[in-house]
Design a protein around this motif. Structure first.
Motif, mmCIF file in Angstrom:
data_model
loop_
_atom_site.group_PDB
_atom_site.id
_atom_site.type_symbol
_atom_site.label_atom_id
_atom_site.label_comp_id
_atom_site.label_asym_id
_atom_site.label_seq_id
_atom_site.Cartn_x
_atom_site.Cartn_y
_atom_site.Cartn_z
ATOM 1 N N ALA A 1 18.256 35.639 34.920
ATOM 2 C CA ALA A 1 16.809 35.744 35.173
ATOM 3 C C ALA A 1 16.387 35.048 36.468
ATOM 4 O O ALA A 1 15.550 35.575 37.215
ATOM 5 C CB ALA A 1 16.022 35.184 33.998
ATOM 6 N N ALA A 2 16.929 33.878 36.753
ATOM 7 C CA ALA A 2 16.522 33.147 37.956
ATOM 8 C C ALA A 2 16.942 33.894 39.228
ATOM 9 O O ALA A 2 16.169 33.968 40.194
ATOM 10 C CB ALA A 2 17.097 31.742 37.947
ATOM 11 N N TYR A 3 18.142 34.453 39.234
ATOM 12 C CA TYR A 3 18.570 35.224 40.412
ATOM 13 C C TYR A 3 17.745 36.497 40.546
ATOM 14 O O TYR A 3 17.344 36.872 41.654
ATOM 15 C CB TYR A 3 20.064 35.546 40.359
ATOM 16 N N LEU A 4 17.466 37.172 39.447
ATOM 17 C CA LEU A 4 16.646 38.380 39.508
ATOM 18 C C LEU A 4 15.250 38.054 40.030
ATOM 19 O O LEU A 4 14.697 38.806 40.845
ATOM 20 C CB LEU A 4 16.594 39.035 38.126
ATOM 21 N N HIS A 5 14.699 36.921 39.622
ATOM 22 C CA HIS A 5 13.393 36.470 40.119
ATOM 23 C C HIS A 5 13.458 36.200 41.625
ATOM 24 O O HIS A 5 12.561 36.597 42.382
ATOM 25 C CB HIS A 5 12.962 35.211 39.362
ATOM 26 N N ALA A 6 14.498 35.526 42.074
ATOM 27 C CA ALA A 6 14.640 35.195 43.493
ATOM 28 C C ALA A 6 14.833 36.452 44.349
ATOM 29 O O ALA A 6 14.464 36.453 45.525
ATOM 30 C CB ALA A 6 15.803 34.230 43.691
ATOM 31 N N LEU A 7 15.385 37.506 43.784
ATOM 32 C CA LEU A 7 15.546 38.763 44.516
ATOM 33 C C LEU A 7 14.212 39.498 44.680
ATOM 34 O O LEU A 7 14.018 40.220 45.658
ATOM 35 C CB LEU A 7 16.528 39.686 43.780
ATOM 36 N N GLU A 8 13.319 39.322 43.732
ATOM 37 C CA GLU A 8 12.040 40.034 43.756
ATOM 38 C C GLU A 8 11.169 39.657 44.948
ATOM 39 O O GLU A 8 10.550 40.520 45.560
ATOM 40 C CB GLU A 8 11.248 39.747 42.480
ATOM 41 N N LYS A 9 11.102 38.360 45.288
ATOM 42 C CA LYS A 9 10.174 37.904 46.324
ATOM 43 C C LYS A 9 10.388 38.610 47.661
ATOM 44 O O LYS A 9 9.449 39.143 48.222
ATOM 45 C CB LYS A 9 10.245 36.404 46.508
ATOM 46 N N PRO A 10 11.613 38.644 48.186
ATOM 47 C CA PRO A 10 11.793 39.352 49.456
ATOM 48 C C PRO A 10 12.026 40.855 49.273
ATOM 49 O O PRO A 10 12.235 41.575 50.242
ATOM 50 C CB PRO A 10 13.030 38.683 50.058
ATOM 51 N N GLY A 11 11.985 41.324 48.028
ATOM 52 C CA GLY A 11 12.189 42.750 47.767
ATOM 53 C C GLY A 11 13.611 43.207 48.007
ATOM 54 O O GLY A 11 13.829 44.314 48.497
ATOM 55 N N LYS A 12 14.559 42.382 47.658
ATOM 56 C CA LYS A 12 15.972 42.705 47.874
ATOM 57 C C LYS A 12 16.594 43.310 46.629
ATOM 58 O O LYS A 12 16.208 43.009 45.504
ATOM 59 C CB LYS A 12 16.760 41.457 48.268
ATOM 60 N N SER B 1 29.695 26.650 40.612
ATOM 61 C CA SER B 1 29.890 26.345 39.198
ATOM 62 C C SER B 1 30.175 27.620 38.414
ATOM 63 O O SER B 1 29.788 28.718 38.841
ATOM 64 C CB SER B 1 28.656 25.655 38.611
ATOM 65 N N ARG B 2 30.804 27.442 37.273
ATOM 66 C CA ARG B 2 31.110 28.592 36.404
ATOM 67 C C ARG B 2 29.821 29.292 35.981
ATOM 68 O O ARG B 2 29.706 30.507 36.092
ATOM 69 C CB ARG B 2 31.877 28.135 35.167
ATOM 70 N N SER B 3 28.853 28.524 35.507
ATOM 71 C CA SER B 3 27.614 29.145 35.014
ATOM 72 C C SER B 3 26.854 29.826 36.147
ATOM 73 O O SER B 3 26.262 30.888 35.954
ATOM 74 C CB SER B 3 26.741 28.114 34.304
ATOM 75 N N GLY B 4 26.877 29.241 37.336
ATOM 76 C CA GLY B 4 26.201 29.854 38.473
ATOM 77 C C GLY B 4 26.855 31.146 38.913
ATOM 78 O O GLY B 4 26.176 32.138 39.185
ATOM 79 N N ALA B 5 28.182 31.165 38.974
ATOM 80 C CA ALA B 5 28.901 32.385 39.361
ATOM 81 C C ALA B 5 28.682 33.480 38.321
ATOM 82 O O ALA B 5 28.494 34.652 38.664
ATOM 83 C CB ALA B 5 30.383 32.093 39.532
ATOM 84 N N ALA B 6 28.682 33.105 37.052
ATOM 85 C CA ALA B 6 28.437 34.078 35.987
ATOM 86 C C ALA B 6 27.007 34.621 36.085
ATOM 87 O O ALA B 6 26.780 35.826 35.930
ATOM 88 C CB ALA B 6 28.681 33.447 34.622
ATOM 89 N N SER B 7 26.047 33.755 36.375
ATOM 90 C CA SER B 7 24.656 34.157 36.516
ATOM 91 C C SER B 7 24.488 35.148 37.666
ATOM 92 O O SER B 7 23.836 36.187 37.514
ATOM 93 C CB SER B 7 23.795 32.916 36.762
#
Length: 133
Positions: free
Chosen positions: A66-77, A88-94
């Motif tokens: 969700a956090a990465y999807l949110h960060a993609l929305e702002k610049p419209g990427k 980190s493992r959790s970050g790469a998985a995210s």
């Protein structure tokens, strides 16, 4: 990596060819202070520093995408346009669950054994390439 080396590398990316953003699992205030102290805050436009716990309407921690999807929305990427660097493992998985390409960074881990172990962890979590510096 020393702070001045990071500044040099960020300056090379700051040629407007790339849109830089930062996402952390930490609270925004815990991210902003070190960025300011290291002189790196200016490389990120206002609103391009995100927190998985503070930037979302409903906080979600990694490995939730969700956090990465949110960060993609702002610049419209689109996810396929982005490269995420994760340590980190959790970050790469995210990042992988968000559909982005992921580069694993193992530079924070010391010793050959730590580098090898974390390289494997990040690759298994979705890192396509691994870098140590």
């Amino acid at each position: 990596m020393y702070s001045w080396q990071a500044l040099e590398r960020l300056a090379k990316l700051e040629n407007k060819r790339y849109h830089l953003a930062l996402l952390s699992s930490s609270a925004l205030r815990r991210v902003q202070v070190p960025l300011d102290k290291a002189g790196q805050a200016g490389f990120f436009a206002k609103g391009d520093v995100f927190s998985a716990v503070g930037s979302l309407p409903v906080p979600a921690s990694k490995p939730d995408p969700a956090a990465y999807l949110h960060a993609l929305e702002k610049p419209g990427k689109m996810a396929g346009e982005c490269l995420i660097i994760e340590d980190s493992r959790s970050g790469a998985a995210s990042a992988g669950r968000a559909g982005t390409r992921t580069l694993g960074h193992v530079g924070a881990y010391e010793g050959a054994e730590g580098l090898v172990r974390m390289s494997k962890v990040l690759t298994e979590a979705g890192g396509k390439l691994i870098m140590s510096d």
